[in-house]
Design a protein around this motif. Structure first.
Motif, PDB file in Angstrom:
ATOM      1  N   ALA A 108      -0.976  12.664   2.044  1.00 25.55           N
ATOM      2  CA  ALA A 108      -1.520  11.503   1.538  1.00 25.55           C
ATOM      3  C   ALA A 108      -0.794  11.025   0.351  1.00 25.55           C
ATOM      4  O   ALA A 108      -1.216  10.879  -0.977  1.00 25.55           O
ATOM      5  CB  ALA A 108      -3.084  11.776   1.065  1.00 25.55           C
ATOM      6  N   THR A 109       0.381  10.443   0.506  1.00 23.67           N
ATOM      7  CA  THR A 109       1.314  10.283  -0.490  1.00 23.67           C
ATOM      8  C   THR A 109       1.822   8.758  -0.104  1.00 23.67           C
ATOM      9  O   THR A 109       1.815   8.472   1.300  1.00 23.67           O
ATOM     10  CB  THR A 109       2.161  11.131  -1.068  1.00 23.67           C
ATOM     11  OG1 THR A 109       3.206  10.980  -0.102  1.00 23.67           O
ATOM     12  CG2 THR A 109       1.964  12.335  -1.431  1.00 23.67           C
ATOM     13  N   ASP A 110       2.259   7.837  -0.937  1.00 22.59           N
ATOM     14  CA  ASP A 110       2.992   6.606  -0.672  1.00 22.59           C
ATOM     15  C   ASP A 110       3.983   6.878   0.347  1.00 22.59           C
ATOM     16  O   ASP A 110       4.474   6.450   1.365  1.00 22.59           O
ATOM     17  CB  ASP A 110       3.348   5.960  -1.693  1.00 22.59           C
ATOM     18  CG  ASP A 110       2.288   5.388  -2.435  1.00 22.59           C
ATOM     19  OD1 ASP A 110       1.443   6.256  -2.800  1.00 22.59           O
ATOM     20  OD2 ASP A 110       2.295   4.113  -2.882  1.00 22.59           O
ATOM     21  N   THR A 111       4.929   8.111   0.306  1.00 22.44           N
ATOM     22  CA  THR A 111       5.997   8.167   0.912  1.00 22.44           C
ATOM     23  C   THR A 111       5.687   9.109   2.313  1.00 22.44           C
ATOM     24  O   THR A 111       6.204   8.624   3.349  1.00 22.44           O
ATOM     25  CB  THR A 111       6.980   9.136   0.160  1.00 22.44           C
ATOM     26  OG1 THR A 111       7.242   8.670  -1.096  1.00 22.44           O
ATOM     27  CG2 THR A 111       8.149   9.771   0.790  1.00 22.44           C
ATOM     28  N   ALA A 112       4.642  10.000   2.148  1.00 22.68           N
ATOM     29  CA  ALA A 112       4.415  10.848   3.355  1.00 22.68           C
ATOM     30  C   ALA A 112       3.853   9.705   4.355  1.00 22.68           C
ATOM     31  O   ALA A 112       3.999  10.035   5.544  1.00 22.68           O
ATOM     32  CB  ALA A 112       3.410  11.800   3.008  1.00 22.68           C
ATOM     33  N   ARG A 113       3.312   8.713   4.115  1.00 19.07           N
ATOM     34  CA  ARG A 113       2.620   7.825   4.967  1.00 19.07           C
ATOM     35  C   ARG A 113       3.792   7.304   5.753  1.00 19.07           C
ATOM     36  O   ARG A 113       3.394   6.599   7.026  1.00 19.07           O
ATOM     37  CB  ARG A 113       1.778   6.759   4.345  1.00 19.07           C
ATOM     38  CG  ARG A 113       0.369   7.520   3.722  1.00 19.07           C
ATOM     39  CD  ARG A 113      -0.690   6.405   3.114  1.00 19.07           C
ATOM     40  NE  ARG A 113      -1.570   7.383   2.790  1.00 19.07           N
ATOM     41  CZ  ARG A 113      -1.909   7.411   1.302  1.00 19.07           C
ATOM     42  NH1 ARG A 113      -0.900   6.892   0.797  1.00 19.07           N
ATOM     43  NH2 ARG A 113      -3.086   7.919   0.691  1.00 19.07           N
ATOM     44  N   LEU A 114       4.957   7.215   5.512  1.00 20.68           N
ATOM     45  CA  LEU A 114       6.031   6.319   6.108  1.00 20.68           C
ATOM     46  C   LEU A 114       6.681   7.349   7.019  1.00 20.68           C
ATOM     47  O   LEU A 114       7.663   7.028   7.569  1.00 20.68           O
ATOM     48  CB  LEU A 114       6.766   5.846   4.922  1.00 20.68           C
ATOM     49  CG  LEU A 114       6.321   4.940   3.881  1.00 20.68           C
ATOM     50  CD1 LEU A 114       7.349   4.548   2.952  1.00 20.68           C
ATOM     51  CD2 LEU A 114       5.645   3.754   4.679  1.00 20.68           C
ATOM     52  N   ALA A 115       6.362   8.595   7.187  1.00 20.12           N
ATOM     53  CA  ALA A 115       7.281   9.748   7.759  1.00 20.12           C
ATOM     54  C   ALA A 115       7.090   9.854   9.420  1.00 20.12           C
ATOM     55  O   ALA A 115       5.819   9.439   9.771  1.00 20.12           O
ATOM     56  CB  ALA A 115       6.904  11.092   7.238  1.00 20.12           C
TER      57      ALA A 115
END
Length: 877
Positions: A425-432
């Protein structure tokens, strides 16, 4: 079961570079009891508010517990094979420089070592960089230019042995609180110890200062060039030590070209500082992000080093330049070559002999033969499609990198992105494309190195939840699946540490500083029991300081003074963006709050992002207290709450960098910061963005409390934890036609009992929802920022209170007010009442009565201010 009978585990705090020792005891229910380790040399039992609250930040809530591929839960075998296959295929088609790792100072040294070995020695690219690039790369560059290698010369004890401590761009009280405590304790014991703070803001650290030089942002080189001239003119040059130093004449000539008027300081204050420095042999200069995070950061570092070299004040007790790092293992990352322009053990990637030695040691099929892409260039390359496979570990660049929106878009567009983290649930993890669940602090074993070169163990006190694994294990398994089984066939972190220590022996043979070869034959039990130790650690030397003997690591063995000129901040803004934005940290939060936001008491001190602005600028811009302001630069914008003070210079504003899309999406301040970097270090300039300020005139403002998370629909919102749930600030353009429907959607309570008061003419609505006799949530709406007792209201969700719509506390339940002391949860109203009732005149009296200020000490400046406020009010009466 409270865990009272369970043993304590010695470990190290996961926050700043102080590297405090902690004692952990599992409570038997998935939680931890945490206290400071009295035997650790960094903190000797002290902890700051964040360290004290560590036990509130563990648990499985919000944790990533299993691997995911393309949004679907899967097993480790599928996930790891997908990573290995995609990286291998990308390398085969496009070459090794088409892939990259972006890693983190949150990683342990053993994790870092495996990542660096995999990328530089086996993939054959140096495209591995770390979020420490954003924190201390300018110091690395400055050290290497002056000393020939990245060496911190001194130790923490120097702060206590000095007669003068100069703090440059370092809010030690908030960012390195335990070092601040040590310095404050020494000053109390020895009032003759002088402290000078050089900072464009008046921070909490200034409470300890004998002199605050509130210089114009970015003018440090001009100031220290002036000091260099004063040292020469005042006869303070150490002529004997200068036999070990080159470059003095050129440095002095360049310094003569700079004008002290650039600093904006009163000449009397400058003279006072110069006189103190010239007459005080035992001088330590501590510097941090205010120096490093600049387009001229490396020059600022070398300007400081020049002054210590020319006076010979280096490597002796109470003397030297001292960089304090922002992350728990930034130093460990430097040691293993976690930066794109370094090899492991401080070996030089540009040196063919060094490269061959590392390649032979690793028995590697290749070795990177040129520096890789530093962080900003790396994400630019991702955006261009040059990097096609990216692995991000324990960091959130979609929030923390400059020009953060462009970075977010680059990651979103990457062909293949892997994220290893403790949460999805981070801005970056959601893009993985692939999410890998990593073990967190308190669950993993390894080592970290703090700012004064002390290597300490982090130890597990609880098992990793779900399927989460240590980072070294994940990286090694990918290495094996890519075909390099023998090189990555590790059984435990002790084996990796021994290999790292053995490689450092080769660095020692090249005559380099980093050598821990005395630990290369450490047994597994010896590793388990490893006590904190400061490097170097060889058969003949353990710890100590560097450079008092005049021996350096440059080609001619001499230190190098640099000829430096003050360079104004890089302007991409022009007259349309007249304010200079400085970004940084607040006392009780850490990075993007993945951990600290889980603690209600840490969120209680400053629960909302803000823009600190001088009162004259606020008046000219039409901003009132607690109003909202839109901050705009050429690359992005943010909305923040105004905090009107005289702590910043006119024309300069400050905003904290912690808030994300989960906590305040409009306040991602690094979306406003352009990607300007230091040309030497590659470190982004986070202190000089040109911005414009305009009032954000919302049609309505709101405040809400809830026992469950809320899903706001508003142009501005900021969410924070409370002891019983969550609190939320809101503001928006366009007023909802039906406040009941809006509030039911906000609280997700379609069938709860409603209490409501509304005055449409005044734009006021107050709604409370109950289930049975329990309050689920309450929303307060007005046309202006809502005036209610927030710190009372946050205690009510989940209770049987019925009278909530007044927004006020009853007479028998006084409102404590905003939290000042996070360690003990003491609010401003409680403090002011006690000060008045007991006629308190000192911070010590407050501590004796309420405990405030007796633990980490970070709130002591605020307590002092409250005492002054009470005295002013008493005099007025």
């Amino acid at each position: 079961m409270d865990g009272a009978g369970l043993p304590e585990t010695r470990s190290t705090c996961p926050y700043c570079g102080v590297g405090c020792g902690v004692l952990l005891r599992a409570d038997g229910q998935g939680g931890l009891h945490v206290r400071g380790d009295p035997d650790h040399p960094a903190n000797k039992g002290r902890l700051c508010s964040k360290g004290l609250a560590l036990g509130e930040t563990v648990g499985t809530g919000g944790r990533l517990l299993s691997p995911h591929v393309n949004g679907r839960e899967t097993g480790w075998d599928t996930a790891l094979q997908t990573v290995a296959d995609r990286f291998s295929d990308t390398i085969r088609k496009h070459g090794p420089d088409s892939v990259a790792f972006y890693v983190s100072g949150q990683m342990l040294t053993e994790d870092y070592y495996v990542a660096n070995k995999l990328m530089k020695g086996f993939i054959g690219s140096a495209n591995i960089d770390t979020n420490s690039r954003l924190c201390m790369a300018s110091t690395v560059a400055g050290h290497r230019r002056a000393f020939g290698t990245d060496t911190v010369p001194g130790t923490y004890e120097d702060l206590e042995e000095a007669d003068l401590v100069v703090l440059v761009g370092s809010n030690l009280a908030w960012c390195h609180p335990v070092l601040y405590q040590r310095l404050a304790a020494e000053k109390e014991k020895r009032p003759g110890l002088k402290v000078v703070v050089i900072d464009p803001r008046r921070t909490a650290t200034c409470d300890l200062a004998d002199l605050h030089l509130q210089l114009r942002g970015g003018t440090d080189v001009a100031l220290f060039n002036g000091l260099l001239r004063a040292i020469h003119e005042g006869g303070a040059v150490d002529k004997a030590y200068m036999a070990h130093v080159d470059g003095f004449d050129a440095a002095l000539c360049a310094a003569s070209d700079d004008c002290l008027d650039e600093t904006g300081l009163d000449r009397r204050d400058i003279r006072a500082f110069f006189d103190l420095f010239l007459r005080t042999d035992r001088t330590v200069t501590v510097f941090s992000q205010g120096v490093n995070q600049s387009a001229s950061g490396a020059d600022k570092v070398n300007a400081i080093l020049n002054c210590h070299l020319v006076t010979g004040r280096i490597g002796l007790p109470g003397m030297g330049p001292f960089s304090v790092t922002g992350q728990p293992n930034a130093m460990g990352g430097r040691e293993v070559g976690g930066l794109a322009n370094m090899l492991a053990c401080h070996l030089d990637i540009e040196n063919a002999d060094h490269r061959q030695a590392v390649r032979n040691f690793w028995d590697a099929p290749a070795i990177a033969d040129h520096a890789g892409l530093k962080a900003v260039d790396m994400f630019r390359a991702v955006g261009r499609g040059q990097i096609k496979a990216l692995w991000i570990i324990h960091t959130n660049p979609a929030v923390t990198m400059p020009d953060a929106d462009a970075v977010r878009d680059a990651i979103r567009g990457c062909d293949f992105t892997v994220v290893s983290d403790i949460t999805g649930a981070t801005d970056t993890a959601r893009l993985a494309h692939v999410l890998l669940p990593a073990a967190a602090w308190g669950e993993k074993d390894g080592t970290v190195t703090n700012s004064d070169r002390t290597i300490s163990r982090q130890r597990a006190a609880m098992p990793p939840p779900g399927q989460s694994r240590p980072d070294w294990q994940i990286l090694a398994e990918v290495g094996r699946r890519m075909g390099w089984h023998k090189a990555f066939d590790y059984e435990n972190p002790a084996e990796i540490f021994r290999e790292h220590a053995a490689l450092s022996h080769i660095a020692g043979q090249f005559g380099l500083d980093f050598d821990i070869s005395a630990l290369s034959d450490l047994s597994d039990p010896g590793y388990d029991d490893l006590a904190p130790a400061r490097w170097p650690l060889t058969r003949t030397r353990q710890g100590g300081r560097f450079f008092a003997d005049g021996r350096f690591y440059t080609p001619n063995g001499k230190a190098q003074m640099l000829a430096l000129h003050y360079r104004p901040p890089t302007e991409r803004s022009g007259p349309r963006f007249p304010f200079r934005l400085n970004t940084g940290r607040v006392r009780d939060q850490w990075h993007t709050m993945t951990r600290t936001a889980l603690s209600p008491r840490l969120s209680a001190h400053l629960a909302e992002p803000f823009l600190e602005i001088h009162r004259d600028d606020a008046a000219r811009t039409g901003l009132g207290p607690a109003s909202l302001v839109q901050v705009t630069s050429p690359v992005g914008s943010a909305i923040l709450r105004t905090l009107i003070t005289d702590r910043v210079r006119p024309g300069e504003v400050f905003a904290p960098m912690h808030w994300t899309s989960d906590t305040a999406p409009s306040a991602r301040i690094d979306a406003v910061v352009p990607d300007v970097v230091d040309p030497v270090s590659g470190q982004p300039d986070s202190k000089a963005a040109g911005v414009a300020l305009t009032p954000f005139r919302a049609d309505w403002y709101g405040f809400a409390v809830s026992s469950a998370p809320m899903t706001p629909a508003a142009d501005y919102w900021a969410l924070a934890r409370t002891p019983g749930g969550w609190r939320l600030e809101l503001a928006a353009l366009g007023t909802p036609s039906d406040w009941e429907r809006y509030a039911r959607d906000l609280f997700n309570c379609p069938d709860a009992t409603l209490q409501m008061v509304q005055d449409a003419g005044r734009g006021m609505a107050r709604l409370a929802f109950h289930r049975g006799d329990r309050l689920l949530g309450a929303l307060f709406v007005a046309r202006e920022p809502v005036a209610v007792m927030r710190d009372h209201l946050v205690t009510l969700p989940g209770t049987d209170v019925q009278c909530v719509l007044t927004g006020q506390s009853p007479a028998d339940r006084p409102d404590p007010g905003p939290i000042v002391c996070s360690c003990f949860g003491v609010g401003v109203n409680t403090l002011l009442a006690a000060i008045e009732a007991q006629a308190m005149t000192s911070v010590g009296q407050i501590g004796a009565a309420l405990q405030a200020g007796t633990n980490c000490g970070s709130c002591r400046p605020e307590l002092t201010a409250l005492l002054a406020r009470a005295r002013i009010q008493e005099a007025a009466e």
